[in-house]
Design an enzyme around this catalytic site. Structure first.
Site, PDB file in Angstrom:
ATOM      1  N   SER A 124     -41.136 -47.561   2.838  1.00  0.00           N
ATOM      2  CA  SER A 124     -40.486 -46.377   2.273  1.00  0.00           C
ATOM      3  C   SER A 124     -41.534 -45.342   1.878  1.00  0.00           C
ATOM      4  CB  SER A 124     -39.730 -46.824   1.020  1.00  0.00           C
ATOM      5  OG  SER A 124     -39.353 -45.723   0.242  1.00  0.00           O
ATOM      6  N   TYR A 148     -38.983 -51.475  -7.567  1.00  0.00           N
ATOM      7  CA  TYR A 148     -38.567 -51.436  -6.161  1.00  0.00           C
ATOM      8  C   TYR A 148     -39.738 -50.985  -5.278  1.00  0.00           C
ATOM      9  CZ  TYR A 148     -36.830 -49.457  -1.838  1.00  0.00           C
ATOM     10  OH  TYR A 148     -36.681 -49.127  -0.497  1.00  0.00           O
ATOM     11  N   LYS A 152     -42.168 -52.844  -2.140  1.00  0.00           N
ATOM     12  CA  LYS A 152     -42.519 -52.307  -0.809  1.00  0.00           C
ATOM     13  C   LYS A 152     -44.033 -52.319  -0.624  1.00  0.00           C
ATOM     14  CE  LYS A 152     -38.454 -51.618   0.683  1.00  0.00           C
ATOM     15  NZ  LYS A 152     -37.955 -52.485   1.746  1.00  0.00           N
TER      16      LYS A 152
HETATM   17  P1  NAD Z   1     -28.633 -51.777   2.544  1.00  0.00           P
HETATM   18  O1  NAD Z   1     -28.512 -52.328   1.186  1.00  0.00           O
HETATM   19  O2  NAD Z   1     -27.461 -51.084   3.147  1.00  0.00           O
HETATM   20  O3  NAD Z   1     -29.093 -52.937   3.563  1.00  0.00           O
HETATM   21  C1  NAD Z   1     -29.886 -54.024   3.154  1.00  0.00           C
HETATM   22  C2  NAD Z   1     -29.171 -55.284   3.610  1.00  0.00           C
HETATM   23  O4  NAD Z   1     -29.941 -56.428   3.226  1.00  0.00           O
HETATM   24  C3  NAD Z   1     -27.792 -55.464   2.990  1.00  0.00           C
HETATM   25  O5  NAD Z   1     -26.832 -55.663   4.009  1.00  0.00           O
HETATM   26  C4  NAD Z   1     -27.927 -56.702   2.097  1.00  0.00           C
HETATM   27  O6  NAD Z   1     -26.736 -57.444   2.035  1.00  0.00           O
HETATM   28  C5  NAD Z   1     -29.057 -57.445   2.774  1.00  0.00           C
HETATM   29  N1  NAD Z   1     -29.834 -58.336   1.906  1.00  0.00           N
HETATM   30  C6  NAD Z   1     -30.406 -58.051   0.724  1.00  0.00           C
HETATM   31  N2  NAD Z   1     -31.047 -59.131   0.244  1.00  0.00           N
HETATM   32  C7  NAD Z   1     -30.891 -60.132   1.158  1.00  0.00           C
HETATM   33  C8  NAD Z   1     -31.304 -61.488   1.234  1.00  0.00           C
HETATM   34  N3  NAD Z   1     -32.003 -62.051   0.243  1.00  0.00           N
HETATM   35  N4  NAD Z   1     -30.956 -62.218   2.316  1.00  0.00           N
HETATM   36  C9  NAD Z   1     -30.234 -61.667   3.304  1.00  0.00           C
HETATM   37  N5  NAD Z   1     -29.797 -60.393   3.290  1.00  0.00           N
HETATM   38  C10 NAD Z   1     -30.116 -59.627   2.232  1.00  0.00           C
HETATM   39  O7  NAD Z   1     -29.911 -50.813   2.571  1.00  0.00           O
HETATM   40  P2  NAD Z   1     -30.420 -49.815   3.676  1.00  0.00           P
HETATM   41  O8  NAD Z   1     -30.319 -48.443   3.128  1.00  0.00           O
HETATM   42  O9  NAD Z   1     -29.836 -50.108   4.985  1.00  0.00           O
HETATM   43  O10 NAD Z   1     -31.966 -50.189   3.665  1.00  0.00           O
HETATM   44  C11 NAD Z   1     -32.530 -51.089   4.595  1.00  0.00           C
HETATM   45  C12 NAD Z   1     -33.993 -51.276   4.270  1.00  0.00           C
HETATM   46  O11 NAD Z   1     -34.660 -50.014   4.323  1.00  0.00           O
HETATM   47  C13 NAD Z   1     -34.259 -51.830   2.865  1.00  0.00           C
HETATM   48  O12 NAD Z   1     -35.348 -52.716   2.934  1.00  0.00           O
HETATM   49  C14 NAD Z   1     -34.624 -50.601   2.066  1.00  0.00           C
HETATM   50  O13 NAD Z   1     -35.475 -50.910   0.992  1.00  0.00           O
HETATM   51  C15 NAD Z   1     -35.359 -49.779   3.105  1.00  0.00           C
HETATM   52  N6  NAD Z   1     -35.336 -48.338   2.825  1.00  0.00           N
HETATM   53  C16 NAD Z   1     -34.144 -47.723   2.567  1.00  0.00           C
HETATM   54  C17 NAD Z   1     -34.115 -46.363   2.271  1.00  0.00           C
HETATM   55  C18 NAD Z   1     -32.826 -45.677   1.914  1.00  0.00           C
HETATM   56  O14 NAD Z   1     -32.850 -44.658   1.247  1.00  0.00           O
HETATM   57  N7  NAD Z   1     -31.659 -46.162   2.354  1.00  0.00           N
HETATM   58  C19 NAD Z   1     -35.311 -45.635   2.269  1.00  0.00           C
HETATM   59  C20 NAD Z   1     -36.506 -46.291   2.542  1.00  0.00           C
HETATM   60  C21 NAD Z   1     -36.498 -47.656   2.830  1.00  0.00           C
HETATM   61  C1  WQD Z   2     -32.769 -37.005  -3.744  1.00  0.00           C
HETATM   62  C2  WQD Z   2     -32.849 -35.746  -4.599  1.00  0.00           C
HETATM   63  C3  WQD Z   2     -32.842 -36.161  -6.966  1.00  0.00           C
HETATM   64  C4  WQD Z   2     -28.794 -37.826  -7.089  1.00  0.00           C
HETATM   65  C5  WQD Z   2     -34.724 -42.650  -3.205  1.00  0.00           C
HETATM   66  C6  WQD Z   2     -35.735 -43.720  -3.492  1.00  0.00           C
HETATM   67  C7  WQD Z   2     -36.686 -43.857  -2.351  1.00  0.00           C
HETATM   68  C8  WQD Z   2     -35.938 -44.062  -1.037  1.00  0.00           C
HETATM   69  C9  WQD Z   2     -34.886 -43.026  -0.833  1.00  0.00           C
HETATM   70  C10 WQD Z   2     -35.702 -46.386  -0.611  1.00  0.00           C
HETATM   71  C11 WQD Z   2     -33.789 -35.859  -5.798  1.00  0.00           C
HETATM   72  C12 WQD Z   2     -31.589 -35.410  -6.554  1.00  0.00           C
HETATM   73  C13 WQD Z   2     -29.977 -37.267  -6.669  1.00  0.00           C
HETATM   74  C14 WQD Z   2     -27.942 -37.078  -7.956  1.00  0.00           C
HETATM   75  C15 WQD Z   2     -29.515 -35.258  -7.875  1.00  0.00           C
HETATM   76  N1  WQD Z   2     -35.227 -45.302  -1.022  1.00  0.00           N
HETATM   77  N2  WQD Z   2     -30.332 -35.995  -7.053  1.00  0.00           N
HETATM   78  N3  WQD Z   2     -28.333 -35.815  -8.301  1.00  0.00           N
HETATM   79  O1  WQD Z   2     -35.011 -40.269  -5.216  1.00  0.00           O
HETATM   80  O2  WQD Z   2     -35.756 -39.014  -3.146  1.00  0.00           O
HETATM   81  O3  WQD Z   2     -35.409 -41.425  -3.026  1.00  0.00           O
HETATM   82  O4  WQD Z   2     -34.035 -42.971  -1.986  1.00  0.00           O
HETATM   83  O5  WQD Z   2     -36.809 -46.654  -0.285  1.00  0.00           O
HETATM   84  O6  WQD Z   2     -37.494 -44.936  -2.646  1.00  0.00           O
HETATM   85  O7  WQD Z   2     -36.454 -43.367  -4.658  1.00  0.00           O
HETATM   86  O8  WQD Z   2     -33.443 -39.996  -3.224  1.00  0.00           O
HETATM   87  O9  WQD Z   2     -31.089 -39.420  -2.911  1.00  0.00           O
HETATM   88  O10 WQD Z   2     -31.813 -40.451  -5.101  1.00  0.00           O
HETATM   89  O11 WQD Z   2     -32.486 -38.118  -4.578  1.00  0.00           O
HETATM   90  O12 WQD Z   2     -29.813 -34.109  -8.217  1.00  0.00           O
HETATM   91  O13 WQD Z   2     -26.873 -37.543  -8.375  1.00  0.00           O
HETATM   92  O14 WQD Z   2     -31.548 -35.491  -5.147  1.00  0.00           O
HETATM   93  O15 WQD Z   2     -33.313 -35.694  -8.202  1.00  0.00           O
HETATM   94  O16 WQD Z   2     -34.382 -34.605  -5.975  1.00  0.00           O
HETATM   95  P1  WQD Z   2     -34.970 -40.102  -3.772  1.00  0.00           P
HETATM   96  P2  WQD Z   2     -32.128 -39.559  -3.969  1.00  0.00           P
END
Ligand code: NAD
Ligand code: WQD
Length: 336
Positions: A124, A148, A152
């Site tokens: 991330s 979190y 990562k």
């Molecule tokens: P999500 O929660 O929709 O998907 C994650 C999946 O992992 C879920 O289906 C959950 O049931 C499963 N899971 C969690 N723990 C588990 C375990 N112990 N065993 C088996 N399954 C398990 O999230 P997402 O948004 O699809 O994110 C996918 C990956 O990408 C995550 O690792 C997340 O940290 C990373 N990521 C997400 C974002 C974002 O903003 N969505 C941004 C950067 C990185």
């Molecule tokens: C985006 C912008 C908030 C909600 C997070 C994780 C990051 C990654 C992606 C997994 C910011 C603003 C948000 C609300 C708002 N996930 N906001 N009102 O914080 O950039 O990233 O998700 O790896 O690790 O930190 O994403 O969508 O929460 O926020 O004003 O109700 O929207 O302040 O500027 P963020 P976000």
């Protein structure tokens, strides 16, 4: 080629499953459904008209992982499974460390045992902490600001140590920026349990009438309109980044690190306007205090992925908002 997709029932995982099946990969999904629904995988099958193997299994139970590797000859793993809510990770850090880190350690141990040494890991942009300058390049300093993010960062370090110990591993660390939007069919999308933490699903739920207004977390940031700026990336572009990574991984490149972002930043107010245009609805909002831990702005330099993988994003902000709204409108209660 057979790919094991951990967390494949989740938001990014389900979209990646569609693109993997479109590319004729065989896929096995392992998910404990702790933050997802099996219905997403039924929809994946409907969209692609292809089948997949699903195991409701937990990475915390090594025996369940071994069962999957015993039954399938896996060529590579795409490892999405993990808990991802920043605020929750501050309240229950031990659950986050256990789930994300122990889960990954179990997976790596089983991969090692079965001599499967190709892995793509969902990292991330959070690993860059509060960057000193923008756009963010892969060699910027890394830091974590919450549990979190620390999971990562720690998993990235674990994977680097694994590679140092055994050069037969091929490891891609993909650092996602802010994934949004949904498949154009409107069949799969982001379906947060409870009140959304992230901006786009929150705005979508205001537009559909489930939530009364959006709290905009601060308008005194050092950005053009004062609200936070992020690099929002369409989830299908992000899924395609994995498709471009796999062939590269099979050339035995060792350790790879890529930013997956668009290179452009949009503010909270711009995202509101984008969803208003897509939905033809007014999104009420209130400016409230900053959310602790938020930074002014964050966007990627995606040049390395373009140069080495031939990957770049194609979809616009309009596509992201249109597809997010199409999913929300067709599935007002998500998969339920
Ligand atoms: P999500 O929660 O929709 O998907 C994650 C999946 O992992 C879920 O289906 C959950 O049931 C499963 N899971 C969690 N723990 C588990 C375990 N112990 N065993 C088996 N399954 C398990 O999230 P997402 O948004 O699809 O994110 C996918 C990956 O990408 C995550 O690792 C997340 O940290 C990373 N990521 C997400 C974002 C974002 O903003 N969505 C941004 C950067 C990185
Ligand atoms: C985006 C912008 C908030 C909600 C997070 C994780 C990051 C990654 C992606 C997994 C910011 C603003 C948000 C609300 C708002 N996930 N906001 N009102 O914080 O950039 O990233 O998700 O790896 O690790 O930190 O994403 O969508 O929460 O926020 O004003 O109700 O929207 O302040 O500027 P963020 P976000």
């Amino acid at each position: 080629m057979k790919i094991l997709v951990t967390g494949g029932a989740g938001y990014i995982g389900s979209h990646t499953c569609v693109e993997l099946l479109n590319e004729n990969y065989d896929i096995v999904v392992l998910d404990n459904l702790s933050n997802s629904s099996k219905e997403s995988l039924n929809r994946v099958k409907n969209i692609t008209k292809k089948s997949l193997d699903f195991y409701k299994a937990d990475l915390l139970d090594k025996k369940q992982i071994i069962a999957v590797f015993s039954e399938h000859k896996i060529d590579a793993v795409i490892h999405f499974a993990g808990l991802k809510a920043v605020g929750e990770s501050v309240s229950i850090p031990l659950r986050y460390f256990h789930n994300n880190i122990t889960g990954t350690l179990n997976l790596l141990a089983v991969m090692d045992e079965f001599n499967v040494k190709n892995i793509v890991f969902s990292s991330s942009a959070t690993v860059y902490g509060d960057p000193a300058s923008l756009p963010i390049k892969e060699d910027f300093p890394l830091s974590a600001t919450n549990p979190y993010g620390r999971t990562k960062l720690m998993i990235e370090e674990i994977l680097q140590d694994v590679y140092i110990s055994d050069k037969n591993w091929n490891i891609a660390l993909l650092r996602y920026f802010n994934p949004v939007g949904a498949h154009k069919s409107g069949e799969i999308g982001e379906d947060p349990f409870g009140i959304p933490n992230n901006l786009m699903p929150y705005i979508s739920q205001v537009a559909i009438g489930h939530l009364p207004w959006l709290s905009v977390f601060g308008n005194d940031y050092n950005t053009p309109d004062g609200t936070g700026v992020r690099d929002y990336i369409h989830v299908v572009d992000l899924a395609l980044g994995h498709i471009k990574t796999l062939p590269k991984l099979f050339t035995n490149p060792g350790l790879l690190i890529y930013n997956l972002g668009t290179g452009s930043g949009y503010s909270v107010l711009e995202m509101i306007k984008g969803l208003e245009a897509a939905s033809n609805k007014k999104i009420p909002y209130k400016i409230v205090d900053r959310r602790p831990g938020d930074i002014d702005a964050c966007f990627a330099d995606p040049a390395k992925a373009k140069e080495e993988l031939g990957w770049e994003t194609k979809k616009t902000l309009t596509d992201m908002c249109k597809d997010a709204w199409n999913w929300q409108k067709k599935n007002p209660k998500g998969y339920r």
